[in-house]
Enzyme design. Structure first.
Site, PDB file in Angstrom:
ATOM      1  N   HIS A  22      52.012  28.551  32.866  1.00 54.58           N
ATOM      2  CA  HIS A  22      51.945  30.003  33.051  1.00 54.58           C
ATOM      3  C   HIS A  22      50.796  30.299  34.012  1.00 54.58           C
ATOM      4  CE1 HIS A  22      51.412  34.179  32.498  1.00 54.58           C
ATOM      5  NE2 HIS A  22      50.321  34.069  31.750  1.00 54.58           N
ATOM      6  N   ASN A  37      48.884  37.377  37.521  1.00 55.65           N
ATOM      7  CA  ASN A  37      49.529  37.037  36.250  1.00 55.65           C
ATOM      8  C   ASN A  37      50.653  38.042  35.991  1.00 55.65           C
ATOM      9  OD1 ASN A  37      50.216  36.836  33.543  1.00 55.65           O
ATOM     10  ND2 ASN A  37      48.111  36.552  32.823  1.00 55.65           N
ATOM     11  N   CYS A  57      53.224  36.495  27.586  1.00 57.25           N
ATOM     12  CA  CYS A  57      53.381  35.490  28.649  1.00 57.25           C
ATOM     13  C   CYS A  57      54.227  34.292  28.217  1.00 57.25           C
ATOM     14  CB  CYS A  57      52.015  35.015  29.127  1.00 57.25           C
ATOM     15  SG  CYS A  57      50.947  36.385  29.564  1.00 57.25           S
TER      16      CYS A  57
HETATM   17  N1  COA Z   1      34.436  41.634  39.387  1.00 53.80           N
HETATM   18  C1  COA Z   1      33.139  41.372  39.255  1.00 53.80           C
HETATM   19  N2  COA Z   1      32.559  41.082  38.071  1.00 53.80           N
HETATM   20  C2  COA Z   1      33.358  41.043  36.996  1.00 53.80           C
HETATM   21  C3  COA Z   1      34.728  41.320  37.061  1.00 53.80           C
HETATM   22  C4  COA Z   1      35.273  41.630  38.316  1.00 53.80           C
HETATM   23  N3  COA Z   1      36.573  41.885  38.505  1.00 53.80           N
HETATM   24  N4  COA Z   1      35.251  41.219  35.821  1.00 53.80           N
HETATM   25  C5  COA Z   1      34.247  40.886  35.006  1.00 53.80           C
HETATM   26  N5  COA Z   1      33.095  40.792  35.695  1.00 53.80           N
HETATM   27  C6  COA Z   1      31.759  40.478  35.215  1.00 53.80           C
HETATM   28  C7  COA Z   1      31.588  40.796  33.745  1.00 53.80           C
HETATM   29  O1  COA Z   1      31.280  42.161  33.590  1.00 53.80           O
HETATM   30  C8  COA Z   1      30.425  39.900  33.394  1.00 53.80           C
HETATM   31  O2  COA Z   1      29.246  40.508  33.830  1.00 53.80           O
HETATM   32  P1  COA Z   1      27.904  40.403  32.944  1.00 53.80           P
HETATM   33  O3  COA Z   1      27.601  38.949  32.893  1.00 53.80           O
HETATM   34  O4  COA Z   1      26.951  41.221  33.744  1.00 53.80           O
HETATM   35  O5  COA Z   1      28.284  40.980  31.614  1.00 53.80           O
HETATM   36  C9  COA Z   1      30.660  38.663  34.260  1.00 53.80           C
HETATM   37  O6  COA Z   1      31.548  39.070  35.305  1.00 53.80           O
HETATM   38  C10 COA Z   1      31.263  37.502  33.525  1.00 53.80           C
HETATM   39  O7  COA Z   1      32.325  37.975  32.733  1.00 53.80           O
HETATM   40  P2  COA Z   1      33.255  37.001  31.938  1.00 53.80           P
HETATM   41  O8  COA Z   1      34.279  37.787  31.184  1.00 53.80           O
HETATM   42  O9  COA Z   1      32.433  36.012  31.179  1.00 53.80           O
HETATM   43  O10 COA Z   1      33.945  36.239  33.156  1.00 53.80           O
HETATM   44  P3  COA Z   1      34.950  35.046  33.124  1.00 53.80           P
HETATM   45  O11 COA Z   1      34.448  33.952  33.939  1.00 53.80           O
HETATM   46  O12 COA Z   1      35.409  34.734  31.737  1.00 53.80           O
HETATM   47  O13 COA Z   1      36.177  35.631  33.920  1.00 53.80           O
HETATM   48  C11 COA Z   1      38.355  36.454  33.426  1.00 53.80           C
HETATM   49  C12 COA Z   1      36.877  36.750  33.423  1.00 53.80           C
HETATM   50  C13 COA Z   1      39.087  37.637  32.837  1.00 53.80           C
HETATM   51  C14 COA Z   1      38.787  36.235  34.852  1.00 53.80           C
HETATM   52  C15 COA Z   1      38.629  35.168  32.599  1.00 53.80           C
HETATM   53  O14 COA Z   1      37.949  35.248  31.373  1.00 53.80           O
HETATM   54  C16 COA Z   1      40.061  34.924  32.341  1.00 53.80           C
HETATM   55  O15 COA Z   1      40.854  34.753  33.237  1.00 53.80           O
HETATM   56  N6  COA Z   1      40.440  34.841  31.052  1.00 53.80           N
HETATM   57  C17 COA Z   1      41.792  34.609  30.663  1.00 53.80           C
HETATM   58  C18 COA Z   1      42.532  35.861  30.858  1.00 53.80           C
HETATM   59  C19 COA Z   1      43.986  35.651  30.759  1.00 53.80           C
HETATM   60  O16 COA Z   1      44.497  34.663  31.178  1.00 53.80           O
HETATM   61  N7  COA Z   1      44.648  36.622  30.178  1.00 53.80           N
HETATM   62  C20 COA Z   1      46.016  36.621  30.047  1.00 53.80           C
HETATM   63  C21 COA Z   1      46.412  35.662  29.005  1.00 53.80           C
HETATM   64  S1  COA Z   1      47.971  35.131  29.395  1.00 53.80           S
END
Ligand code: COA
Length: 328
Positions: free
Chosen positions: A255, A285, A115
């Site tokens: 980003h 993204n 990214c």
């Molecule tokens: N729909 C429903 N539930 C979901 C899900 C989805 N699409 N994806 C994950 N979950 C669930 C997980 O399984 C977890 O369940 P659990 O508590 O029963 O284990 C719960 O939601 C929380 O997961 P978590 O990973 O802690 O959520 P989060 O708030 O961190 O959100 C992202 C997940 C991926 C959206 C977030 O972490 C994120 O955006 N991170 C940065 C990613 C990024 O920018 N990547 C590219 C870098 S440039």
């Protein structure tokens, strides 16, 4: 002696017509529009159709940027393609774009900085123009990330989308142009976002494909925290390098990774939301394409005017991060 800056002379963007909505994802994995919107801010993302490939969109975005810069493709002497989803391993997607554009005088190559690739590219182009080696540079960020997304993995498949954005840079003798840049990486965090298979370490075989080892694996939660901290810190650095404060920034384009990351970085920098651009709702993204697509949209919407201080900041797999400050 007058100081030479590298300034953006024209921008462009392109993406596949295909759109994948949250409603469609609801039918593919256990998720909901509510969850995706509240945790990421994403409503839809563009998705390439079978047979479409990265350089097609890169070429379309680049043609627009070249036309708006009012130069000829043969005037380009440096062509940098930022991508982690190249057309093929060899040759570089940069060379394929070069041939399509007819930019025959350019040195063309790819940057794999996920990214942050576009900001890595701007940083290199800036230095090459300042040194006098390059007169016109084309930097294009282009991705078809959906090819590497596992549509059984709900934590990644809701995030990524496809597209391309490009910018042509040239020398500027006035105040306009890039004022400061910083790029960083830390390979110790490589496994926070990675595709384990498909390269020389785990060669692609029928078995690795069946295991989905070529798909992106992400530790979203850990990335989130590092992303906020690094983007805020590197933004402060480029501002300080150029003698400015966050208050002076007219337009901040981070980003587009997650709306909550954007909000947290802007909050940390104390840049109010009216000065922060977000298009994540419509694109998701798009990795290296996200900042140039956003910049092109801002120009089209008249959100950036002559004299404005524009701050770009990114974070991505590697991990990599960086920021660029420019006077428009
Ligand atoms: N729909 C429903 N539930 C979901 C899900 C989805 N699409 N994806 C994950 N979950 C669930 C997980 O399984 C977890 O369940 P659990 O508590 O029963 O284990 C719960 O939601 C929380 O997961 P978590 O990973 O802690 O959520 P989060 O708030 O961190 O959100 C992202 C997940 C991926 C959206 C977030 O972490 C994120 O955006 N991170 C940065 C990613 C990024 O920018 N990547 C590219 C870098 S440039």
């Amino acid at each position: 002696m007058s100081k030479t800056n590298a300034a953006i002379l024209g921008t462009g963007r392109s993406y596949p017509e295909g759109i994948l909505t949250n409603a469609e994802l609801e039918r593919m994995v256990e998720t909901s529009d509510d969850w995706i919107m509240s945790r990421t801010g994403i409503k839809q993302r563009h998705k390439a159709a079978d047979g479409e490939y990265t350089s097609q969109f890169a070429v379309a975005a680049s043609r627009q940027a070249i036309e708006r810069a009012r130069i000829d493709p043969a005037d380009i002497d440096l062509l940098i393609c930022a991508t982690v989803t190249p057309d093929q391993i060899l040759p570089s997607t940069g060379c394929l774009i070069q041939a399509e554009l007819g930019a025959h005088r350019a040195a063309a190559f790819d940057i794999a900085a996920a990214c942050s690739g576009f900001l890595y590219g701007l940083t290199l182009a800036n230095q090459m123009i300042r040194s006098g080696q390059t007169r016109h540079a084309l930097v294009v960020g282009a991705e078809i990330l959906t090819r590497y997304v596992d549509y059984n993995d709900r934590s990644t498949c809701v995030i990524f989308g496809d597209g391309a954005g490009a910018a042509v840079l040239g020398a500027s003798e006035d105040e306009r142009g890039i004022l400061s840049t910083r790029i960083y990486s830390d390979g110790r965090y490589a496994e926070q976002l990675f595709s384990p298979g498909g390269g020389t370490r785990i060669q692609p075989t029928a078995e690795t494909l069946a295991q989905g080892l070529h798909f992106y694996k992400m530790r979203g939660n850990e990335l989130f925290k590092v992303a906020v901290r690094s983007m805020a810190d590197v933004s402060r650095e480029v501002l300080e390098d150029a003698g400015y404060k966050a208050d002076d920034v007219r337009l901040f384009i981070p980003h587009q990774a997650n709306q909550r990351i954007t909000d947290a970085v802007a909050n940390n920098l104390k840049v109010e939301s009216e000065r922060v651009y977000s298009n994540i709702e419509m694109h998701g993204n798009t990795s290296s394409a996200s900042i140039p697509i956003a910049l092109d949209e801002c120009i089209e919407m008249g959100k950036v005017n002559e004299g404005d201080l524009v701050l770009l900041a990114s974070f991505g797999g590697g991990v990599t991060w960086g920021a660029v400050l420019m006077r428009w």
